[in-house]
Scaffold this active site. Sequence first.
Site, PDB file in Angstrom:
ATOM      1  CB  ALA A 176      -1.090   0.095   0.902  1.00 35.19           C
ATOM      2  CB  SER A 177       0.455   5.210   1.635  1.00 31.12           C
ATOM      3  OG  SER A 177      -1.266   5.057   0.224  1.00 31.12           O
ATOM      4  CB  THR A 178       4.208   1.786   3.672  1.00 30.27           C
ATOM      5  OG1 THR A 178       4.118   0.417   2.713  1.00 30.27           O
ATOM      6  CG2 THR A 178       3.736   1.423   4.216  1.00 30.27           C
ATOM      7  CB  VAL A 179       5.375   1.641  -1.715  1.00 31.16           C
ATOM      8  CG1 VAL A 179       5.496  -0.167  -0.802  1.00 31.16           C
ATOM      9  CG2 VAL A 179       4.488   1.181  -2.228  1.00 31.16           C
TER      10      VAL A 179
END
Length: 633
Positions: free
Chosen positions: A329-332
């Site tokens: 998800a948006s952690t990348v």
Amino acid sequence: MKLQNSFRDYTAESALFVRRALVAFLGILLLTGVLIANLYNLQIVRFTDYQTRSNENRIKLVPIAPSRGIIYDRNGIPLALNRTIYQIEMMPEKVDNVQQTLDALRSVVDLTDDDIAAFRKERARSHRFTSIPVKTNLTEVQVARFAVNQYRFPGVEVKGYKRRYYPYGSALTHVIGYVSKINDKDVERLNNDGKLANYAATHDIGKLGIERYYEDVLHGQTGYEEVEVNNRGRVIRQLKEVPPQAGHDIYLTLDLKLQQYIETLLAGSRAAVVVTDPRTGGVLALVSTPSYDPNLFVDGISSKDYSALLNDPNTPLVNRATQGVYPPASTVKPYVAVSALSAGVITRNTTLFDPGWWQLPGSEKRYRDWKKWGHGRLNVTRSLEESADTFFYQVAYDMGIDRLSEWMGKFGYGHYTGIDLAEERSGNMPTREWKQKRFKKPWYQGDTIPVGIGQGYWTATPIQMSKALMILINDGIVKVPHLLMSTAEDGKQVPWVQPHEPPVGDIHSGYWELAKDGMYGVANRPNGTAHKYFASAPYKIAAKSGTAQVFGLKANETYNAHKIAERLRDHKLMTAFAPYNNPQVAVAMILENGGAGPAVGTLMRQILDHIMLGDNNTDLPAENPAVAAAEDH
């Protein structure tokens, strides 16, 4: 008389006697020669052979098991140790009737059918004159009862052994692992590796975790004693002893108190947390919940207990930190930003207007942003602070799947991290070739877009997220996550050495600082998506949250956790590090289906406060999953 004697030929008789005597002498001489030749053959030529045979009947080598090395945490607290246990053993060659003896032992030591079945299985694969366990882990009462009745059981005796014990139970199972009885597969593997002889007196072997990974270090070297036995196989005297060499003690980077604290916070949730020191790559905590007691496996887990673990819908046997695969998800997004900047796809000054959606060029297909009304004008920093999906849709489209996969591979996605645990999955960093092989279909441009926000075909483990975070913190310098801190050898501590890996991109580009500043904004600036959790901290935190969809929403459909089955709710992820200007700790967290208690940001703040401030509060408020879902991106 005189007439008869005159006819005797004494000369002829004498000659005949001499001939007979000569023949007899030669016969005796020949037989003596044969006897001497045989004696020479027995005593000289085949002396070694017959001496060996004699010794094999008279002298036996009895293996002596080494003491297994102790496993300690970074502060010297023993996490896996050895306790003395007593077991009753039988040497079948010394017993007249094995079955009668087993039946008689039932009432003495509470022998069960399972015990007898295990004995027979072990006997079938054991060598002659080997002492075979009949019942393990005897109680004091059972030992006393046998001592009184021992005269009835020649060839049967009680022996004391060191048995592995895990004092902290489920808190460390997925890290420490456990030892269990050596089975046929273990025997085959040890034999193929040329190590079977070193396990002649060993009943257990590392099956999971650190116990498995460092088996050769922990096991030690088997010793033996040379004993003389009589024709009944009874030991007469000891001739020689070669003592065993104990296994090496090892010290882990783990902090037991931190590990236990995090496990308490995650109680009731399916979750994983990895805490590392980004300066060294050392893992301070690696928690996967739910877990189970490893001591169940040491003596051999019952079929009932194993079936319960195997069929548990919460899958406690899976190490979610290294084997659980989820869309990152948006952690990348910080890593995608660094990659796009490094590849020249965007610059520090690149901007994009976000109306709440992004449309694939040449198509009517629209990809929604999590914020319906959009974020307005975005640059790199603001897109990270507000976790704007549309900005990264555009970045993914401009980079293309080939460059995107290549760069994310440099951050460790799609590859094993190198952590010293055998139980690890590599996740999936999708490529054209992968899709063709997996689905027999070509890669479409539309497949690339969700990859830009860590969705689509992309899956990763929490330990991979942790490694990527450390790469970002260290400006592209790669630190391999590891659990071993040092090994005790000859009274000295031999430290684990970090392997050298080539850096990611240009460590002096300044792009790393830009991405980290965006994460700082997430936690500290008013528009940051996790501002409410971290802005009040007395130390500075940088963070990035993420929401991984478990199922897709229809067009214009709104996510409502209350109307969705618990198992279909979004996963909540977060990565964070602190203090911002001199990072000492990095944390990666996943709450499957949002968890069962506080929001991911609340838990992250509490973990960081515990590390940085010594705050031990675990009485945290439960949060409305629907509200939390709207806030964590």
